[in-house]
Design a protein around this motif. Structure first.
Motif, PDB file in Angstrom:
ATOM      1  N   PRO A 203       0.812  -1.223   0.000  1.00 38.96           N
ATOM      2  CA  PRO A 203       0.000   0.000   0.000  1.00 38.96           C
ATOM      3  C   PRO A 203       0.844   1.271   0.000  1.00 38.96           C
ATOM      4  CG  PRO A 203      -0.870  -1.575   1.575  1.00 38.96           C
ATOM      5  CD  PRO A 203       0.447  -2.107   1.130  1.00 38.96           C
ATOM      6  N   GLN A 204       1.966   1.247   0.738  1.00 42.79           N
ATOM      7  CA  GLN A 204       2.829   2.428   0.764  1.00 42.79           C
ATOM      8  C   GLN A 204       3.513   2.624  -0.580  1.00 42.79           C
ATOM      9  OE1 GLN A 204       3.128   4.625   3.480  1.00 42.79           O
ATOM     10  NE2 GLN A 204       3.988   5.816   1.799  1.00 42.79           N
ATOM     11  N   PHE A 205       3.926   1.531  -1.193  1.00 45.99           N
ATOM     12  CA  PHE A 205       4.536   1.612  -2.528  1.00 45.99           C
ATOM     13  C   PHE A 205       3.551   2.203  -3.529  1.00 45.99           C
ATOM     14  CE2 PHE A 205       5.223  -0.192  -6.743  1.00 45.99           C
ATOM     15  CZ  PHE A 205       6.561   0.114  -6.972  1.00 45.99           C
ATOM     16  N   TYR A 206       2.306   1.764  -3.487  1.00 45.76           N
ATOM     17  CA  TYR A 206       1.288   2.254  -4.420  1.00 45.76           C
ATOM     18  C   TYR A 206       0.983   3.733  -4.171  1.00 45.76           C
ATOM     19  CZ  TYR A 206      -3.174   2.638  -6.896  1.00 45.76           C
ATOM     20  OH  TYR A 206      -4.188   3.040  -7.730  1.00 45.76           O
ATOM     21  N   ARG A 207       0.934   4.118  -2.908  1.00 47.58           N
ATOM     22  CA  ARG A 207       0.664   5.530  -2.591  1.00 47.58           C
ATOM     23  C   ARG A 207       1.797   6.420  -3.104  1.00 47.58           C
ATOM     24  NH1 ARG A 207      -2.866   7.705   1.250  1.00 47.58           N
ATOM     25  NH2 ARG A 207      -2.451   9.886   1.780  1.00 47.58           N
ATOM     26  N   CYS A 223      13.827   1.897   6.344  1.00 46.37           N
ATOM     27  CA  CYS A 223      15.157   1.312   6.572  1.00 46.37           C
ATOM     28  C   CYS A 223      15.091   0.225   7.642  1.00 46.37           C
ATOM     29  CB  CYS A 223      16.143   2.401   6.979  1.00 46.37           C
ATOM     30  SG  CYS A 223      16.554   3.562   5.656  1.00 46.37           S
ATOM     31  N   MET A 224      14.315   0.479   8.691  1.00 46.11           N
ATOM     32  CA  MET A 224      14.157  -0.538   9.743  1.00 46.11           C
ATOM     33  C   MET A 224      13.354  -1.724   9.238  1.00 46.11           C
ATOM     34  SD  MET A 224      13.796   1.314  13.443  1.00 46.11           S
ATOM     35  CE  MET A 224      13.187   2.952  13.078  1.00 46.11           C
ATOM     36  N   TRP A 225      12.358  -1.464   8.380  1.00 50.75           N
ATOM     37  CA  TRP A 225      11.642  -2.566   7.731  1.00 50.75           C
ATOM     38  C   TRP A 225      12.629  -3.475   7.004  1.00 50.75           C
ATOM     39  CZ3 TRP A 225       6.933  -0.071   4.715  1.00 50.75           C
ATOM     40  CH2 TRP A 225       5.877   0.145   5.625  1.00 50.75           C
ATOM     41  N   PHE A 246      10.158 -18.508   4.276  1.00 48.27           N
ATOM     42  CA  PHE A 246      11.309 -17.946   3.566  1.00 48.27           C
ATOM     43  C   PHE A 246      10.873 -17.226   2.293  1.00 48.27           C
ATOM     44  CE2 PHE A 246      14.615 -18.421   0.301  1.00 48.27           C
ATOM     45  CZ  PHE A 246      15.624 -17.683   0.899  1.00 48.27           C
ATOM     46  N   ILE A 247       9.912 -17.802   1.572  1.00 47.97           N
ATOM     47  CA  ILE A 247       9.440 -17.187   0.323  1.00 47.97           C
ATOM     48  C   ILE A 247       8.784 -15.831   0.600  1.00 47.97           C
ATOM     49  CG2 ILE A 247       7.806 -17.413  -1.581  1.00 47.97           C
ATOM     50  CD1 ILE A 247       8.288 -20.451  -1.462  1.00 47.97           C
ATOM     51  N   CYS A 248       7.883 -15.809   1.595  1.00 48.76           N
ATOM     52  CA  CYS A 248       7.196 -14.556   1.927  1.00 48.76           C
ATOM     53  C   CYS A 248       8.174 -13.530   2.498  1.00 48.76           C
ATOM     54  CB  CYS A 248       6.062 -14.820   2.916  1.00 48.76           C
ATOM     55  SG  CYS A 248       4.660 -15.718   2.197  1.00 48.76           S
ATOM     56  N   GLY A 249       9.148 -14.003   3.282  1.00 46.69           N
ATOM     57  CA  GLY A 249      10.158 -13.091   3.806  1.00 46.69           C
ATOM     58  C   GLY A 249      10.980 -12.467   2.687  1.00 46.69           C
ATOM     59  N   SER A 250      11.355 -13.267   1.701  1.00 52.39           N
ATOM     60  CA  SER A 250      12.109 -12.757   0.552  1.00 52.39           C
ATOM     61  C   SER A 250      11.277 -11.754  -0.241  1.00 52.39           C
ATOM     62  CB  SER A 250      12.531 -13.920  -0.354  1.00 52.39           C
ATOM     63  OG  SER A 250      13.325 -14.848   0.351  1.00 52.39           O
ATOM     64  N   LEU A 251       9.975 -12.041  -0.390  1.00 52.42           N
ATOM     65  CA  LEU A 251       9.082 -11.116  -1.083  1.00 52.42           C
ATOM     66  C   LEU A 251       8.993  -9.789  -0.341  1.00 52.42           C
ATOM     67  CD1 LEU A 251       7.043 -10.649  -3.370  1.00 52.42           C
ATOM     68  CD2 LEU A 251       5.299 -11.703  -1.934  1.00 52.42           C
ATOM     69  N   GLN A 252       8.956  -9.868   0.993  1.00 54.43           N
ATOM     70  CA  GLN A 252       8.878  -8.661   1.807  1.00 54.43           C
ATOM     71  C   GLN A 252      10.138  -7.809   1.646  1.00 54.43           C
ATOM     72  OE1 GLN A 252       7.717  -9.653   5.752  1.00 54.43           O
ATOM     73  NE2 GLN A 252       7.127  -7.581   6.317  1.00 54.43           N
ATOM     74  N   VAL A 253      11.296  -8.450   1.582  1.00 55.53           N
ATOM     75  CA  VAL A 253      12.545  -7.719   1.370  1.00 55.53           C
ATOM     76  C   VAL A 253      12.529  -7.024   0.009  1.00 55.53           C
ATOM     77  CG1 VAL A 253      15.040  -7.953   1.083  1.00 55.53           C
ATOM     78  CG2 VAL A 253      13.888  -9.214   2.901  1.00 55.53           C
ATOM     79  N   CYS A 254      12.011  -7.697  -1.009  1.00 52.52           N
ATOM     80  CA  CYS A 254      11.927  -7.107  -2.348  1.00 52.52           C
ATOM     81  C   CYS A 254      11.043  -5.867  -2.349  1.00 52.52           C
ATOM     82  CB  CYS A 254      11.393  -8.133  -3.344  1.00 52.52           C
ATOM     83  SG  CYS A 254      12.522  -9.504  -3.670  1.00 52.52           S
ATOM     84  N   VAL A 255       9.911  -5.936  -1.656  1.00 53.78           N
ATOM     85  CA  VAL A 255       9.015  -4.776  -1.576  1.00 53.78           C
ATOM     86  C   VAL A 255       9.716  -3.621  -0.868  1.00 53.78           C
ATOM     87  CG1 VAL A 255       6.847  -3.917  -0.627  1.00 53.78           C
ATOM     88  CG2 VAL A 255       6.929  -6.188  -1.657  1.00 53.78           C
ATOM     89  N   ASP A 256      10.446  -3.919   0.214  1.00 57.02           N
ATOM     90  CA  ASP A 256      11.184  -2.878   0.936  1.00 57.02           C
ATOM     91  C   ASP A 256      12.197  -2.190   0.021  1.00 57.02           C
ATOM     92  OD1 ASP A 256       9.788  -3.609   3.196  1.00 57.02           O
ATOM     93  OD2 ASP A 256      11.380  -4.898   3.971  1.00 57.02           O
ATOM     94  N   MET A 258      12.076  -1.985  -3.199  1.00 52.96           N
ATOM     95  CA  MET A 258      11.350  -1.203  -4.207  1.00 52.96           C
ATOM     96  C   MET A 258      10.942   0.155  -3.631  1.00 52.96           C
ATOM     97  SD  MET A 258       9.030  -4.280  -5.808  1.00 52.96           S
ATOM     98  CE  MET A 258       7.908  -3.181  -6.663  1.00 52.96           C
ATOM     99  N   ILE A 259      10.514   0.180  -2.369  1.00 56.90           N
ATOM    100  CA  ILE A 259      10.144   1.450  -1.732  1.00 56.90           C
ATOM    101  C   ILE A 259      11.371   2.337  -1.568  1.00 56.90           C
ATOM    102  CG2 ILE A 259       9.225   2.507   0.372  1.00 56.90           C
ATOM    103  CD1 ILE A 259       7.453   0.073   0.724  1.00 56.90           C
ATOM    104  N   LEU A 260      12.499   1.743  -1.194  1.00 56.08           N
ATOM    105  CA  LEU A 260      13.735   2.522  -1.068  1.00 56.08           C
ATOM    106  C   LEU A 260      14.163   3.085  -2.422  1.00 56.08           C
ATOM    107  CD1 LEU A 260      15.827   0.352   1.430  1.00 56.08           C
ATOM    108  CD2 LEU A 260      14.762   2.572   1.858  1.00 56.08           C
ATOM    109  N   SER A 261      13.918   2.340  -3.485  1.00 61.32           N
ATOM    110  CA  SER A 261      14.244   2.859  -4.820  1.00 61.32           C
ATOM    111  C   SER A 261      13.372   4.063  -5.169  1.00 61.32           C
ATOM    112  CB  SER A 261      14.081   1.759  -5.867  1.00 61.32           C
ATOM    113  OG  SER A 261      12.716   1.409  -6.044  1.00 61.32           O
TER     114      SER A 261
END
Length: 282
Positions: A203-207, A223-225, A246-256, A258-261
């Motif tokens: 949701p934050q990425f979309y906003r 950054c803490m995320w 592990f799969i969902c954790g890796s997906l969460q890191v990817c989203v983080d 993307m937001i940092l980008s």
């Protein structure tokens, strides 16, 4: 042979291989206890880590009295994920889930305070012929019991948010009570909880994407995320947890990431909004 003698043997060079050293070390250095301590520390870090990243965002909202730039659907995703997780893991994880309820709830509460301040400020600025319109608008409160999907998660009172979460918890607990012995149901609820948490930043990425700016979003929070999600995913991998963790954790890191980008991509528009805010406060 006493502990001192064995220790002397170790230090004296009577060991012919690394295996001999590994066998003798636990006698004078309790590796099992150390591993238990490290594991406990990791579990505590995972439990508290769900709360701490939201503190910078809460402070920012509290100081500016506005949630502009921050998606409250992040709170919705986290509250739903931990409500479902608490239903699955019951008492054992109940404490950690209760802790994670605190900060998202506070962010929603800050949003309601911001709405009230905005309304009071508007009533002072508008001319008298707008007063009747403002009074009528205040009367049209949007609450959970209206069951109006157009105002879902945009209610005008904090109680409605509590009612919604408690309703989800009650329904989840009821289904879990009757279907606890049905493994596919339990596994599905558990996966939904993990998947919702993995989608926390979407949701934050979309906003940010819609606004073409990260103004109003706390960079320390993201950054803490990222740090916490990398640690958590590594922990899942080393502990040989089920693959979905592990799969969902890796997906969460990817989203983080993307937001940092987005922070870099939208840096110019974000700085413009910050300068505009600074000029308005002068």
């Amino acid at each position: 042979m006493g502990v001192g003698a064995e220790h002397g043997a170790v230090m004296g060079g009577n060991i012919t291989s690394i295996q001999d050293f590994i066998v003798q070390v636990p006698v004078w250095f309790p590796l099992d206890d150390l591993l238990k301590l490290i594991t406990f520390g990791c579990e505590v870090a995972i439990m508290i880590g769900g709360v701490v990243p939201f503190i910078p965002q809460y402070i920012q909202i509290k100081s500016k009295q506005t949630t502009q730039g921050f998606s409250l659907y992040v709170c919705l995703a986290l509250l739903l994920a931990n409500t479902l997780r608490a239903a699955v893991f019951e008492v054992k994880s109940g404490l950690s889930e209760a802790l994670v309820f605190v900060t998202p709830g506070s962010l929603v509460g800050s949003n309601e305070a911001r709405k009230a301040i905005h309304k009071n400020h508007s009533s002072e600025l508008h001319s008298p012929h707008f007063l009747e319109l403002i009074v009528n608008e205040r009367r049209r409160e949007r609450v959970f019991t209206d069951l109006d999907l157009g105002y879902f998660w945009a209610w005008t009172d904090f109680t409605s948010y509590l009612e919604f979460i408690m309703s989800v918890a009650a329904i989840g607990a009821m289904f879990m009570y009757f279907l606890l012995d049905f493994p596919p149901f339990v596994e599905t609820v558990g996966f939904l909880a993990v998947f919702m948490e993995a989608m926390l930043g979407v949701p934050q990425f979309y906003r940010n994407f819609r606004q073409r700016s990260t103004y109003g979003m706390s960079l320390p929070m993201v950054c803490m995320w990222t740090t916490g999600d990398v640690f958590k995913t590594s922990y899942f991998y080393l502990r040989n947890t089920p693959a979905q963790f592990f799969i969902c954790g890796s997906l969460q890191v990817c989203v983080d990431l993307m937001i940092l980008s987005q922070v870099w991509m939208y840096r110019e528009s974000t700085m413009k909004k910050k300068r505009s805010e600074h000029n308005m406060n002068l």
